[in-house]
Structure formats: C-alpha cells, structure tokens
Write a protein that holds these residues in place. Structure first.
Motif, PDB file in Angstrom:
ATOM      1  N   LYS A 225      -2.140  10.733   3.073  1.00 43.75           N
ATOM      2  CA  LYS A 225      -2.988   9.733   2.439  1.00 43.75           C
ATOM      3  C   LYS A 225      -2.967   8.448   3.247  1.00 43.75           C
ATOM      4  O   LYS A 225      -1.912   7.850   3.436  1.00 43.75           O
ATOM      5  N   VAL A 226      -4.139   8.037   3.716  1.00 44.17           N
ATOM      6  CA  VAL A 226      -4.269   6.864   4.572  1.00 44.17           C
ATOM      7  C   VAL A 226      -4.984   5.744   3.819  1.00 44.17           C
ATOM      8  O   VAL A 226      -5.986   5.998   3.145  1.00 44.17           O
ATOM      9  N   GLN A 227      -4.476   4.535   3.942  1.00 47.45           N
ATOM     10  CA  GLN A 227      -5.156   3.365   3.381  1.00 47.45           C
ATOM     11  C   GLN A 227      -5.286   2.311   4.463  1.00 47.45           C
ATOM     12  O   GLN A 227      -4.301   1.930   5.086  1.00 47.45           O
ATOM     13  N   GLU A 228      -6.506   1.865   4.695  1.00 48.68           N
ATOM     14  CA  GLU A 228      -6.723   0.813   5.687  1.00 48.68           C
ATOM     15  C   GLU A 228      -6.365  -0.556   5.098  1.00 48.68           C
ATOM     16  O   GLU A 228      -6.628  -0.831   3.927  1.00 48.68           O
ATOM     17  N   ILE A 229      -5.754  -1.383   5.935  1.00 48.71           N
ATOM     18  CA  ILE A 229      -5.339  -2.719   5.547  1.00 48.71           C
ATOM     19  C   ILE A 229      -6.087  -3.731   6.420  1.00 48.71           C
ATOM     20  O   ILE A 229      -5.960  -3.698   7.645  1.00 48.71           O
ATOM     21  N   PRO A 230      -6.890  -4.619   5.823  1.00 48.50           N
ATOM     22  CA  PRO A 230      -7.562  -5.645   6.634  1.00 48.50           C
ATOM     23  C   PRO A 230      -6.530  -6.492   7.379  1.00 48.50           C
ATOM     24  O   PRO A 230      -5.557  -6.965   6.805  1.00 48.50           O
ATOM     25  N   SER A 231      -6.752  -6.677   8.676  1.00 50.88           N
ATOM     26  CA  SER A 231      -5.796  -7.411   9.497  1.00 50.88           C
ATOM     27  C   SER A 231      -6.547  -8.281  10.490  1.00 50.88           C
ATOM     28  O   SER A 231      -7.632  -7.909  10.964  1.00 50.88           O
TER      29      SER A 231
ATOM     30  N   ALA B  17       0.830  -1.210   0.000  1.00 53.88           N
ATOM     31  CA  ALA B  17       0.000   0.000   0.000  1.00 53.88           C
ATOM     32  C   ALA B  17       0.862   1.256   0.000  1.00 53.88           C
ATOM     33  O   ALA B  17       0.552   2.245  -0.678  1.00 53.88           O
ATOM     34  N   LEU B  18       1.953   1.223   0.753  1.00 53.90           N
ATOM     35  CA  LEU B  18       2.824   2.398   0.849  1.00 53.90           C
ATOM     36  C   LEU B  18       3.557   2.663  -0.464  1.00 53.90           C
ATOM     37  O   LEU B  18       3.609   3.798  -0.938  1.00 53.90           O
ATOM     38  N   VAL B  19       4.139   1.637  -1.048  1.00 54.10           N
ATOM     39  CA  VAL B  19       4.885   1.860  -2.293  1.00 54.10           C
ATOM     40  C   VAL B  19       3.945   2.154  -3.451  1.00 54.10           C
ATOM     41  O   VAL B  19       4.383   2.623  -4.505  1.00 54.10           O
ATOM     42  N   SER B  20       2.654   1.910  -3.260  1.00 52.95           N
ATOM     43  CA  SER B  20       1.674   2.215  -4.305  1.00 52.95           C
ATOM     44  C   SER B  20       1.102   3.618  -4.170  1.00 52.95           C
ATOM     45  O   SER B  20       0.263   4.016  -4.983  1.00 52.95           O
ATOM     46  N   GLY B  21       1.522   4.358  -3.133  1.00 57.16           N
ATOM     47  CA  GLY B  21       1.087   5.751  -3.041  1.00 57.16           C
ATOM     48  C   GLY B  21       0.578   6.230  -1.708  1.00 57.16           C
ATOM     49  O   GLY B  21       0.429   7.438  -1.498  1.00 57.16           O
ATOM     50  N   ALA B  22       0.294   5.326  -0.759  1.00 56.40           N
ATOM     51  CA  ALA B  22      -0.201   5.755   0.550  1.00 56.40           C
ATOM     52  C   ALA B  22       0.947   6.285   1.408  1.00 56.40           C
ATOM     53  O   ALA B  22       2.103   5.888   1.246  1.00 56.40           O
ATOM     54  N   ASP B  23       0.617   7.208   2.317  1.00 53.21           N
ATOM     55  CA  ASP B  23       1.593   7.689   3.292  1.00 53.21           C
ATOM     56  C   ASP B  23       1.557   6.849   4.562  1.00 53.21           C
ATOM     57  O   ASP B  23       2.588   6.622   5.193  1.00 53.21           O
ATOM     58  N   PHE B  24       0.350   6.409   4.916  1.00 52.74           N
ATOM     59  CA  PHE B  24       0.134   5.703   6.176  1.00 52.74           C
ATOM     60  C   PHE B  24      -0.774   4.514   5.897  1.00 52.74           C
ATOM     61  O   PHE B  24      -1.892   4.677   5.398  1.00 52.74           O
ATOM     62  N   ALA B  25      -0.299   3.309   6.207  1.00 52.14           N
ATOM     63  CA  ALA B  25      -1.094   2.090   6.041  1.00 52.14           C
ATOM     64  C   ALA B  25      -1.588   1.664   7.412  1.00 52.14           C
ATOM     65  O   ALA B  25      -0.785   1.277   8.276  1.00 52.14           O
ATOM     66  N   LYS B  26      -2.899   1.771   7.612  1.00 49.92           N
ATOM     67  CA  LYS B  26      -3.487   1.552   8.932  1.00 49.92           C
ATOM     68  C   LYS B  26      -4.195   0.220   9.001  1.00 49.92           C
ATOM     69  O   LYS B  26      -5.114  -0.044   8.225  1.00 49.92           O
ATOM     70  N   GLY B  27      -3.770  -0.625   9.922  1.00 45.37           N
ATOM     71  CA  GLY B  27      -4.426  -1.911  10.089  1.00 45.37           C
ATOM     72  C   GLY B  27      -5.830  -1.753  10.638  1.00 45.37           C
ATOM     73  O   GLY B  27      -6.094  -0.877  11.459  1.00 45.37           O
ATOM     74  N   SER B  28      -6.746  -2.598  10.159  1.00 49.84           N
ATOM     75  CA  SER B  28      -8.120  -2.559  10.644  1.00 49.84           C
ATOM     76  C   SER B  28      -8.652  -3.970  10.828  1.00 49.84           C
ATOM     77  O   SER B  28      -8.606  -4.796   9.910  1.00 49.84           O
TER      78      SER B  28
ATOM     79  N   TYR C  17      -5.960   0.198  17.197  1.00 47.90           N
ATOM     80  CA  TYR C  17      -5.231  -0.996  16.754  1.00 47.90           C
ATOM     81  C   TYR C  17      -3.802  -0.595  16.461  1.00 47.90           C
ATOM     82  O   TYR C  17      -3.548   0.414  15.791  1.00 47.90           O
ATOM     83  N   GLY C  18      -2.843  -1.414  16.946  1.00 44.07           N
ATOM     84  CA  GLY C  18      -1.452  -0.998  16.892  1.00 44.07           C
ATOM     85  C   GLY C  18      -0.634  -1.538  15.747  1.00 44.07           C
ATOM     86  O   GLY C  18       0.580  -1.355  15.734  1.00 44.07           O
ATOM     87  N   TYR C  19      -1.256  -2.215  14.786  1.00 40.67           N
ATOM     88  CA  TYR C  19      -0.530  -2.772  13.655  1.00 40.67           C
ATOM     89  C   TYR C  19      -0.634  -1.778  12.493  1.00 40.67           C
ATOM     90  O   TYR C  19      -1.621  -1.751  11.767  1.00 40.67           O
ATOM     91  N   ASN C  20       0.393  -0.955  12.317  1.00 42.61           N
ATOM     92  CA  ASN C  20       0.384   0.085  11.295  1.00 42.61           C
ATOM     93  C   ASN C  20       1.754   0.177  10.629  1.00 42.61           C
ATOM     94  O   ASN C  20       2.749  -0.317  11.164  1.00 42.61           O
TER      95      ASN C  20
ATOM     96  N   GLY D 290     -12.376  -8.387   5.350  1.00 39.42           N
ATOM     97  CA  GLY D 290     -11.226  -9.285   5.324  1.00 39.42           C
ATOM     98  C   GLY D 290     -10.457  -9.325   6.623  1.00 39.42           C
ATOM     99  O   GLY D 290      -9.578 -10.172   6.804  1.00 39.42           O
ATOM    100  N   GLY D 291     -10.750  -8.403   7.544  1.00 41.84           N
ATOM    101  CA  GLY D 291     -10.094  -8.371   8.843  1.00 41.84           C
ATOM    102  C   GLY D 291     -10.867  -9.173   9.873  1.00 41.84           C
ATOM    103  O   GLY D 291     -11.912  -9.760   9.586  1.00 41.84           O
ATOM    104  N   GLY D 292     -10.356  -9.186  11.098  1.00 39.69           N
ATOM    105  CA  GLY D 292     -11.049  -9.914  12.151  1.00 39.69           C
ATOM    106  C   GLY D 292     -10.281  -9.836  13.457  1.00 39.69           C
ATOM    107  O   GLY D 292      -9.155  -9.353  13.514  1.00 39.69           O
ATOM    108  N   THR D 293     -10.898 -10.312  14.526  1.00 38.81           N
ATOM    109  CA  THR D 293     -10.238 -10.313  15.828  1.00 38.81           C
ATOM    110  C   THR D 293     -10.716 -11.482  16.669  1.00 38.81           C
ATOM    111  O   THR D 293     -11.899 -11.841  16.648  1.00 38.81           O
TER     112      THR D 293
END
Length: 304
Positions: free
Chosen positions: A230-236, A144-155, A194-197, A160-163
């Motif tokens: 630019k923020v992109q959420e990442i399913p985690s 996500a970062l190398v594709s243009g995001a500044d911050f990749a935020k786990g969600s 969530y602390g996975y970023n 696709g995410g879960g806990t």
C-alpha cells in the motif's frame, strides 16, 4: 485505534506508566522506557524511526539538514561515501549519537542499501544530505505509515508539493518516465524520481534492492507496486542544494532509469508466463493424473 499511535494527552508524561490501582504514588514512581514518542501536539507514536542520510563531502550542508530533523526520531544513520572533507566530524558534532557507516561500494543505491542494513528502527526514512529536503516533513510520512500505508512516497507534484530545483528537461523526463511506469505497472504516481521516502522495515524483504545508482528510487517505486504494498504519496517541497554541485546527470541517469523500467517490465512478463505455466500444469495434473511431465517426456520422445 492503531497500536502504533495514540492522541497526546496534554500534560501527560509519556514516561509514566498509568497506575492499575489508582495510587498516585505508584503512578509517580512506575516509570518505564518511553513507549510513545510525541511527534506533534496531537499525535504520539510507538515505532522507532530511523533516518538514513547518504553523504559524500557534504560537511557544509549537514548543519542545514540536521537542523530540520525532529528530536523524537530514534536514530540517524549517516552513510559516508569516503568523504575527503570533515563530513563525519560535523555529523557527530551536530548529532552526538549519529551512527556512522562507511560505504564500501559506490553510488547512491549502494549507500542506501548499506544504510538500510544498519538501521534498527521499525520505520526507515530516506533523506538527502544536500539540504534540499525539509526534515520537518518526516511527521507527515510517519503519520501515513502508522495510519496503514506500507510505503510513504514523497511527491513534488502532488497537491501541496513543489520544487525549486528542476530544469524543464528534467521535469519533462520525470513526467514521461512516470507515465510509463503508471501505464506498465498500474501505479498512480505523480512523481517518480524523488528520493524523499519512508517505509516499514518489512518492505525491504518484499522489494529486494539490487542497484547502485540514482535509479534506486525508481526501482523501489516499481517494486513496491509489484509486491502489492500500500503506497501513499506525501506532498513534499524540494529546495535548492545549498552548497556544492549535484552528481545527477539528466540524460545519463534518465537512461539508467529507463533501463530499470524496461528490465522490471521484462521480469514481470516472465513471472506472468511462469505463473500461467504453473496453473496449466496444475490443471493437467488434476485432470489426467499423469500430468504435464509425461506429456513433455512423450514430446521429447517424438522429437528424438
């Protein structure tokens, strides 16, 4: 194509520099330091990636954490919070090149700030030491970062995410706090605490972290939005802590998170008022030639 990534060519050695004159001998000998690191069968990246792991008495969990870390990462920075077990020794045995940094202060926020300062990579990834995070997901964050995001935020609540480790009261609190941040700061988060970023190193100059506790993740999430990054959420997927007990306390830490939100909201209003005053001053200076300063001096004279 981004200068940070390129497709992996099957059979190509990323250490071999392509020949400029077609000589196979030159191609075979012109080896240069690895410029691209394969991160999957289809992708290679140029930026070095640092992984920061704050840990205190996590010796039993570290084998599970390190087992999932990709081999292509540039460095692992372990921030030791004055552990009384063999956390540091286990880390060095598992990852011989690990960079161990002693934490002088207290709290997760302080540990992360200490770790960030020790990083040398262009991309920084935050991973907890309790075994709840899957290091194999790092490739999604980096992509996500190398594709243009500044911050990749786990969600944990994105599609696709879960806990496996959230009580109903914590889930309700996270939802409520997330809704407040979205409403007050114009964010579109599905998960707040969530602390996975992961993020580009330059983001640290924009967000200027200054808190010591678990609320550090919320502070980061708010300030990246305020900075216009630019923020992109990442399913985690969050797994259960493997060994030991968490220091997280739902009510206590929830109130600290709320306090951060209110403080950042107050600061935002102050900045808006300041920006408005500066615009007004500029208009007055342009229109009258005497400016707001003479008006203020006149007002002071009348008041006296």
């Amino acid at each position: 194509m981004s200068a940070f990534l390129r497709p992996v060519i099957p059979g190509e050695d990323p250490l071999i520099k392509p020949s400029t004159n077609g000589s196979s001998a030159e191609t075979a000998t012109a080896r240069i330091p690895r410029q691209y690191r394969p991160v999957s069968s289809h992708l290679a990246i140029a930026p070095p990636v640092s992984v920061v792991i704050p840990a205190m008495n996590e010796a039993e969990n570290l084998p599970h954490v390190f087992k999932t870390l990709p081999e292509w990462i540039h460095e692992v920075v372990l921030v030791d919070g004055n552990s009384t077990d063999n956390t540091v020794e286990v880390a060095r045995e598992l990852w011989p090149d690990v960079k161990v940094v002693k934490q002088l202060g207290k709290g997760k926020g302080d540990a992360l700030i200490t770790g960030f300062e020790a990083c040398t990579g262009d991309i920084i990834v935050m991973v907890d030491a309790d075994g709840s995070a899957d290091g194999q997901e790092i490739v999604s964050y980096v992509s996500a970062l190398v594709s243009g995001a500044d911050f990749a935020k786990g969600s944990r609540f994105a599609n696709g995410g879960g806990t496996d480790d959230m009580t109903p009261i914590r889930k309700l609190g996270n939802w409520a706090l997330c809704a407040v941040v979205n409403a007050k700061f114009g964010a579109r988060y599905t998960d707040l605490c969530y602390g996975y970023n992961a993020f580009w190193r330059h983001c640290l100059d924009e967000i200027d972290l200054d808190c010591t506790g678990f609320e550090v993740e919320t502070l980061m999430n708010i300030r990246v939005v305020k900075a216009g990054l630019k923020v992109q959420e990442i399913p985690s997927h969050e797994y259960l802590r493997i060994h030991g007990a968490s220091n997280l306390r739902a009510v206590r830490d929830g109130l600290r998170v709320l306090k951060v939100i209110l403080k950042e909201r107050s600061n935002r209003r102050a900045l808006r008022r300041r920006a408005h005053a500066l615009r007004l001053k500029a208009r007055l200076n342009t229109g009258t030639g005497t400016g707001i300063d003479s008006g203020l001096n006149s007002a002071r004279g009348e008041a006296s």
